[in-house]
Design an enzyme around this catalytic site. Structure first.
Site, short mmCIF file in Angstrom:
data_model
loop_
_atom_site.label_atom_id
_atom_site.label_comp_id
_atom_site.label_asym_id
_atom_site.label_seq_id
_atom_site.Cartn_x
_atom_site.Cartn_y
_atom_site.Cartn_z
N TYR A 45 27.95 -18.91 39.72
CA TYR A 45 27.72 -19.84 40.83
C TYR A 45 26.80 -20.99 40.40
CZ TYR A 45 29.47 -15.91 43.66
OH TYR A 45 30.21 -14.87 44.17
N HIS A 105 31.67 -8.84 37.49
CA HIS A 105 32.29 -9.74 38.45
C HIS A 105 33.80 -9.52 38.59
CE1 HIS A 105 31.37 -13.89 40.39
NE2 HIS A 105 32.29 -13.27 41.07
#
Length: 274
Positions: free
Chosen positions: A51, A109
């Protein structure tokens, strides 16, 4: 703000049921969003290295009025950092960017099955947990075969699997596997980009309860027993997404929403994405 429900993790800890995610929150807004969210009553923040705003997450934590030990922080190892040495370095780098000695939850992830490294990465997270660098460990976007492999090879069950889940992609079989193994289901993109806002079951429940379509859908996640992490960088949106505990959907409304499942993803297929 009334106390939020917490869900039990299989390592003896708990996680707030509702939090907010930092995906696509601008870097220069992240610290502010974290401070505002915590001031409103959120206690779960979902971040990730990819991010690009872990430093802002850390700044928000340090400058908030809520003590650090009352906040549950998640971050994630990205796809190009899988493998024993790379994953270890990735975790250490995330801790440094956030400015903490440990995080509450570290996730892989994506499984990236074509890389063949998710088992090795999982073993590394186990080691880091045992060393005290992370408190709890889990995964994101794993399917049943991926889960079966890491559990079978290590005997360690993830505390949580964060998956795409919304009315048009309900993942019932995967949720059932989670339930059998004591894995918390956490929903990302829980509103499905608004694609079911106009569906008849959502509209009817919103009209009966006086809530928005988004609140109806988030309440559906809560009543399924999922942890849910909607995203908003607007204060009004943050407040709306947390205002879920003064109403309930009926059994009939829950059943009607279940008919909206068409297996439609808004994000990548975990079997192919790397």
């Amino acid at each position: 703000m009334q106390d939020q429900p917490r869900l039990a993790l299989n390592d003896g800890r708990t996680i707030p049921q509702v939090g907010f995610g930092l995906w696509q929150v601008p870097v220069d807004r992240t610290a502010h969003v974290v401070r505002e969210g915590l001031a409103m009553g959120y206690r779960l923040i979902d971040g990730a290295a990819i991010y690009g705003n872990e430093a802002g997450l850390g700044e928000g934590l340090r400058t908030a009025t809520v003590p650090r030990d009352q906040v549950f922080v998640t971050t994630k190892v990205w796809n190009d950092r899988q493998g024993r040495d790379e994953a270890r370095r990735a975790v250490e780098e995330s801790l440094k960017r956030i400015g903490v000695d440990r995080v509450d939850l570290m996730l892989i992830h994506w499984p990236c099955p074509d890389k063949g490294l998710y088992l090795e990465t999982w073993k590394t997270l186990i080691d880091l947990r045992d060393e005290g660098r992370v408190t709890s460990i889990g995964v994101s976007n794993f399917h049943v075969p991926h889960l079966e492999r890491i559990i079978g090879e290590t005997g360690v069950v993830p505390v949580l699997n964060q998956i795409e889940l919304h009315p048009r992609l309900q993942q019932a079989a995967l949720r059932a596997f989670h339930a059998r193994h004591g894995i918390v289901t956490q929903s990302w993109t829980p509103l499905g980009q608004g694609r079911s806002f106009d569906a008849a079951p959502i509209r009817a429940a919103a009209e009966r309860t006086g809530k928005s379509a988004a609140q109806v859908i988030l309440r559906w996640h809560v009543q399924l027993g999922c942890s849910v992490i909607p995203r908003s960088s607007r204060e009004a949106g943050l407040a709306e997404n947390l205002d879920l505990f003064d109403f309930a959907l009926t059994e009939e409304e829950m059943a009607a929403i279940s008919t909206l499942d068409i297996g439609e993803r808004t994000g990548p297929d975990p079997e192919r994405f790397s």
